[in-house]
Each structure stands twice: as C-alpha cells, then as structure tokens.
Design an enzyme around this catalytic site. Sequence first.
Site, PDB file in Angstrom:
ATOM      1  N   ASP A 158      19.082 -33.157  -2.257  1.00  0.00           N
ATOM      2  CA  ASP A 158      18.189 -32.378  -1.404  1.00  0.00           C
ATOM      3  C   ASP A 158      18.479 -30.884  -1.595  1.00  0.00           C
ATOM      4  OD1 ASP A 158      16.776 -31.563   1.206  1.00  0.00           O
ATOM      5  OD2 ASP A 158      16.573 -33.739   1.266  1.00  0.00           O
ATOM      6  N   HIS A 199      17.002 -28.467   5.755  1.00  0.00           N
ATOM      7  CA  HIS A 199      16.346 -29.720   5.388  1.00  0.00           C
ATOM      8  C   HIS A 199      17.369 -30.771   4.996  1.00  0.00           C
ATOM      9  CE1 HIS A 199      13.944 -32.570   2.969  1.00  0.00           C
ATOM     10  NE2 HIS A 199      12.942 -32.199   3.745  1.00  0.00           N
ATOM     11  N   ASN A 244       3.815 -36.012   2.659  1.00  0.00           N
ATOM     12  CA  ASN A 244       3.231 -35.549   3.917  1.00  0.00           C
ATOM     13  C   ASN A 244       1.798 -35.064   3.798  1.00  0.00           C
ATOM     14  OD1 ASN A 244       5.726 -35.938   5.170  1.00  0.00           O
ATOM     15  ND2 ASN A 244       6.397 -33.867   4.681  1.00  0.00           N
ATOM     16  N   SER A 282      10.265 -37.037   5.158  1.00  0.00           N
ATOM     17  CA  SER A 282      11.658 -36.698   4.852  1.00  0.00           C
ATOM     18  C   SER A 282      12.600 -37.206   5.931  1.00  0.00           C
ATOM     19  CB  SER A 282      11.822 -35.178   4.732  1.00  0.00           C
ATOM     20  OG  SER A 282      11.421 -34.714   3.486  1.00  0.00           O
TER      21      SER A 282
END
Length: 908
Positions: A363, A413, A514, A593
């Site tokens: 990530d 994130h 998304n 996520s």
Amino acid sequence: MLIRADECRRFIIAFLVLSLTACGGGGGGGGGGAADDSGPDGEEEAPTVVEAPFGISGTITIPHNAQIDGDTMGAQGLLQSATNNLLQSAQPIANPVMLSGYVSRQSGSYKLDAARGYARDEVDYFVVELLAGQSVRLQLYPADEGRDNLADSQQFAALTLYDYQSMAAVNQLDDLNTEVASSGRYYIEVASRGAPALYTLSISQQISTLSDPGIDSEAEFADGEVLVKFKVQMPALRSAFNDTQAVSSEVVPDLTGAEVVAGNNSTGWRLQIADATASAFSVKDDQRSGLRLQKGIRQRTLEYIAELRQRDDVAWAEPNYLRRAYLEPADELYPLQWHYPLINLASAWDSSTGSGVSVAVIDTGIVTTHSEFAGQLLPGYDFVSTESSARDGDEADGTEIDDDPSDTGATSHGTHVAGTVAAANDNRGVVGVAFDAEIMPIRVLGSDGQGLDSDIIEGIRFAAGLDNASGQRPERRADIINLSLGGPSSSAALKAAIDEAEAAGVLVIAAAGNEATSRASYPAAYDTVVSVSAVDQSKQLAPYSNYGAIDVAAPGGNIVQDLNSDGNPDGVLSSSNSDDGSGAAYAWYQGTSMAAPHVSGVAALMISVKKLAGEILTPSEFRDYLRAGELTENIGSKSFYGAGLIDAARALQALDGDISPYVAISPAAISITGLSSETSFTVLSGGALPVSVRSLQSNVPWLTVIAEDVDERGLGRYSLRAEREGFSTGEVRAALLSVTAQVDGGGSADLQQQVNVLVKQPDPRELSSVGALFVGLIRREVQDAAEAQQAESIELYKIVEAQRVEGEYRYQFNDVESGEYFIFASTNMDQDSRLSDYGEAEGEYPVLGAKQRILIGPVEATGQQIDGIDFTVSNLTTLTSPSATSATFKQTKRIPPEMMTQSLRQAL
C-alpha cells in the site's frame, strides 16, 4: 453516488488512471475509468488547452440526520439572523442528529489569517426530546489553532444538559459525552470558554442501557448482588450563565437492606443485599437445605431488584449477571467498530486471534510509530521508485517504510488498512480483525496514492519471498497479501507476479474498486485473486462499490449514513496518521479498500487455526471454501456480493473450529426515522450445531415483525414495520426486538439476542442541512505542488456555492478551461479563508480520502456540459485515544484573496 457505465456515454470525460491507485480512503483515487497511453509516473504530456469553456455539475448527498447550528458565522463576519443564544429562543433539533456548530466567547481576527475576522457567539441552546439511555456527545475543534494539539479541546467549550421542567443540570460541565438517565425534554447548552471553536453535537442510541427487557429470572447471576444507577440531580442552572461549575456528589441515596460494594454515580453502584445470608433462609440442617438456601437467596435478589425499580430516583436496577468467557477486546474505540458485529467476529475470537500469521499490506506504507502496531510489525520495504512520488528524501533506495509522518494524505491509507487487519488488542484505540497477526508493511504507492506496476510487482515478490529488486528476502514469506489498490487495465507482468506468489503459497486479496461500475478492476479481477466488494451497515452494496466479478463482500462503510444512531458516520473506523506520527489517531474511511482487509483478517484467523494444528490452508482451498458458501452469509446477488458477506464465525466453523452456537440480529441497532415506515433486518445463526428460531417479536404493539425471505428454521430476512399513527410530529420512541432460538439436538439452553429500535415520526420542517456548502475545483498541478511542498493549504481554481434542494445540494461550474482537476466540497462555518477544517462538512469526488482526477477536454466543438459528477459530504471528525497527546493533521483548501469577491463574501 458515482458515475455509472451508462452515464459515461452522455458526456466527454476520462479518468486519468495512470497507474494502480488506492481503492478508498486516506489518499489516492480508486482505479477505474478509461486507460491512458501515457506513462504511469505522472510525467505525461499535459493535455492541450483549448479556449472553449466547459461546464461541470452534479449532486451532493448529505447525511440524513445532518443539521446546522442556527447562528454560525455569516456574511462578512456577522452572525446569521437566526439566533439560539437564549433559552427562550433555543433551537429545536432532531433526534437522532449530527449537528455542526460554532461558538466563541470573543471576537477578533484570526492568527492564521489576519484579514479575516470572527464573531462573538458565547453560547448555543438547543431543545430536544431524549430517551433514557441515549448519549449526547460534543466534539470540539479549535478554529484558529492550525496543527496544535486537539487533545485539550475541552478548554474551548463545555456541554451541559438541563431538565426542561426543573432546569436542573443533569451532567458535569467537563463531561463531553453524557448518557441520559430518563426520557423527557431537555435543553442542551454548548458554552464557549474562550477562543473560537467548531463543534459537532451528536445524539446517539446507547445500546447497553436502552435494552431493558425486564429481569431474566432463569439466567445465571450472582446471588445477593444488585447493580443499580440512581438519577443524580445536579445543582440548578447557574445564574447569569457565569462560570460556576456544577459538581456531582458521590453520596449514595438512602438504601435499606443493602450495602455498597463498589461503584460511583457515573457508572452505577454494586450492592450486596444485607439479609441474603444463610441464616436468613436456612430452615433446617438436612440434605435439602443447600438447595432451599440457594433458591431463597435468588428469590430475595429478584424481589429487592423489583423494589428498587419502583423508586422514582432509580434509573435502572438489575442482577449482576454471569457471562460466559467470550474474548471481547477492551479497546476504547472498539464499541464504535460496528463492522465487526456485522461479520460475527467476536464469536470467532474464542477460537483464533491470528497468531503466527503474517499479512503483507502492499500500500502507501504505514506509520510504523503508531501505537496500534507496537510489536505487530515485520521488516518491510519501500519500493516507490519515483522520487517525486516517494517524497521521502532517499531517492527510492527503499530504506524508509513509514514515509514522512507529517504527510498524512497517502500514508493514512496504508495505516488504516493495516489497522483493520491487525491493530493491537491493547485496551486502547481500535482493534484489528486478527489482532495477534503480524503486519509486513510494503510501500508501493507514493504520496499521491499512485504507484507503478513495476514497483507493485516487486512488492508482491518481496512479500512472497521471491527474488526482487531490493536484493532482500524476508526471513519468512507472508501468508496473505492485501492489495487495497487497483486500476482498469490488465497487465501480463502483474498477473505473472500474482501467480508466482500463489504458487509460493500466498493468498492474495484485493479491493474491487470504487467506481460503482461492473467494469473489471485489476488485480482484483484475476482468477487467483479474491475480489472484495463493499457493503454498508445494512448489508447493502455501498453506493461507490464496483460489482460484477466479485468473490466476496465485506464492510466498507457509507459515511453519509448513521444507521445504528450512534452519532458517528457509518465509515470503517481504524488507525490513521497523526501530527508527528507518534500519537494514536483514528479516522472513519469508506471504500473497497476498507472492505478487503476484513477478508484478509478473517483469512488470517483461518490460517492460524491450521498452523496451530500443524497443517496448511492453501490459497486454492480458501477459494474453494468461499465458493461453497462456507465462509459467508448469503445476502443477495452474486454480481454484487459474490459468495456473500464474509462471516468470521462461519469461517472458523468450516475448519471444525470450536464455535459455540449463536443467533444474531443484524444490524446491531435499528432506526426508523425517515418517511418510510419499514426497514429490513436479518436473523442468522452459526456455530457447531444448527439453530432454529422459536420466537421473534417486539415489546410494543406498534412495531410488527414480518417474515420476508426466511428458511424452515426461521433464519433469513425480515421486515420491521412501525405503525406511527399515534405519534406526534417529531416524537421519538424506543422499542426492543428480541429473538429466542433453540439449539437443534444440542440440549443447550435457549439462545437469545435483543437489539434496540429507535422510531421517530418525521417532522416535515426538519430538512437535512449542513448549511452553506461550497464546491471547489483544484488544478492538478496546484495539488501536486502543494503535496510536494507539504503545504498546509491549497489554493482553488474556482469556487461556487451549492444550492440545497430537499435535503440534497446541486452545484454547477461554468467557463471551466480544459485540463485536469480535483473536485471537493466543504462548509465554512468559522468564516476563515480555509475550507475543509475539522468540524466542517467535507467531501471529494468520488470518495472522501480517495480523490480522483478528472480530465476535461479538449473537444472539437465549443464546449460541453458535464453532468453527473456526484459525491457525498459528511462531518469531518477525528478521534484520538484518550491517552493520546497528538492530533490528526489535514490539508485545508485556501480561498485566494482575489476570489473573495463581494458576492462571494456575501455568500460566505
């Protein structure tokens, strides 16, 4: 609401997905949209600029229970005409509610922007009907402190509740989270203590004390012991609204026949009944005396509780029940993680907590100094090879995994994803799905939330223990790889790396994306990857979630909802970045996520069970379990949910884990507060033995349970209908929904579960509103430059005020030049020149925390009107652990002086 595939044909727009990007929350847009021929390093040739202007418009959705303080800052620093600074003009508010407001004891100029002034607004009063057990909470955000510590924000304002009739205060001034002891009408006072502050006032449903089904005389409890809470009356409303503080007395009201063992006025008292002794109930010394003595003490306990419940000064009285030893974390924010009961996680923790398993979070990197990861981390690596994107000063030598901790945009994130997988069970903050698993942090996405395929491939190979560009291998490979990232284009190189990882025994799990589209997103769409869609708290597909080739669904959140009426947005709560990288900050994000790490955590629980038994669970075996429906609850269309919603208890049961039978109602709290008089819920079961429903009913005649899609054992989907004819406008009532089930062939006692139901008669005058909402365009080059410089604010290209229409907002930009833009919306209740402060309502396209670039033009014609750029806004809040000393920092948007025209000043 995001653009659907069929909408894309109606206008000229392309999303610049130049690389794989983070799929929701905390930085970087979710992959999707048209591919671009330029390279993925952000250095592609700028689009040709044409003179033809463009128009951009869309709809902004706000939370259904959002309201605004009536006298927030208005035009040119003046307060709006509506005032609520006197009791006689107290502002009526809804219940439940999430209200944004502003207070200040003084007027002056902002330290951060001397050209802007703020007004005096010493106190706000509200009037509302509250139910016993509800919680009223105040969150404060200093309006002129920049990045200063928010942990001491209590110094800026105080919260006080007053009984409407007696005017007696019912809470301490310093208590910013107050539980209501009895139903009735109340005044709420938010009083400034000095400098200007924004605040969020929320009224929520308190599950633990709303439930009052009576005494279960058959349940196990401590004989002779009683738990009781009294309605403690505070001093009357202080005169002239001075600074005299009401202080709670710790004196216990008069008791007869019992003595205090422990407790206090805030949490309740533990009593020992004085005459519950052997001599009081023993009749003769024979073999039966023990049995008769036991029965006597138990009966006296129930009688004493019944006596207490008749007293006017008693809020509640109940037995000191005995509970079986479920493993339930004591972390402070765990009760706010609604997404864990949704997947029946607590039942699974009795059998596995993920020990011995490692999960590679590939990530944006994580804040390795976050307290949630102490002792949880394995050595990782930083593979971001583009210096401008890495921004860690090491020219991509890969020596830093945690990025610059002061740069919160992208780093949060990965930190958020890792927290959902394995945040520590340490009695503070949040907890992860597999809290005894270990995290291998691998950074492949830069500070803009994007990363090259080549870097992601190297990260996958490192995690799998294969040769890679770092020249290093971990001591032991990861068991699971979590990829909360994606993009629209398939890559032979990326697929090959994933296939090699699987061949090495690594399970790969990825977010579906998304874009609210069925278009494939990679790597989630590969056959050897478990693709995860997102659901909200009602187990419905989240409005942003991709669908189509889905393997499984998991909680991803929906921040414009508050379905359980807990006063918080229904996002996924997990660890986040803090100001200096060392504190315990937490945030609500939404996105696929956030869904993927739930599945990674459940997989870690399963792999741990196998390892402890000296066995292995291969990636293909996990997918076989999944496809057979053994790990999930079937909640609908395979196109939306794949095999269904991941269920941690069923997953361990599939491995013959020792899961006790259970029955559950989902969601864990139910609200019927809108125009519709019905809502749906599900009854499900799990464990080693089959369970059948014996009864399912409400405790009030105006609430009816209707079977919709139920099997022969009474499990499945039900509707709950509220008959509100007898309700007055705006009235709120509480009810209880109870299910009783039996274990088939198990000889066990009945299983029971109860959930609270909050029902309100809607008031047509209560339209949801966040106040004046401004929509801004930011040029891509300006955003990139601000991020590179770690600037605290970003200047806007254009700004307009959205128009509220029946609970939604519409906006439109005209005369927009072709180019690349980000789009966001924010309120500005404190009237500084900075938008997107904490305490404001904020959103960005398409998902907050996962901004996506929009390419406009060029075209042959004279311009285009681009409609359907829709998104949501919600109150921007942050949480810190009560013991934390630092606060979350975020980048605000600055309105340039030349943009502050007279008309805009009037609007602001």
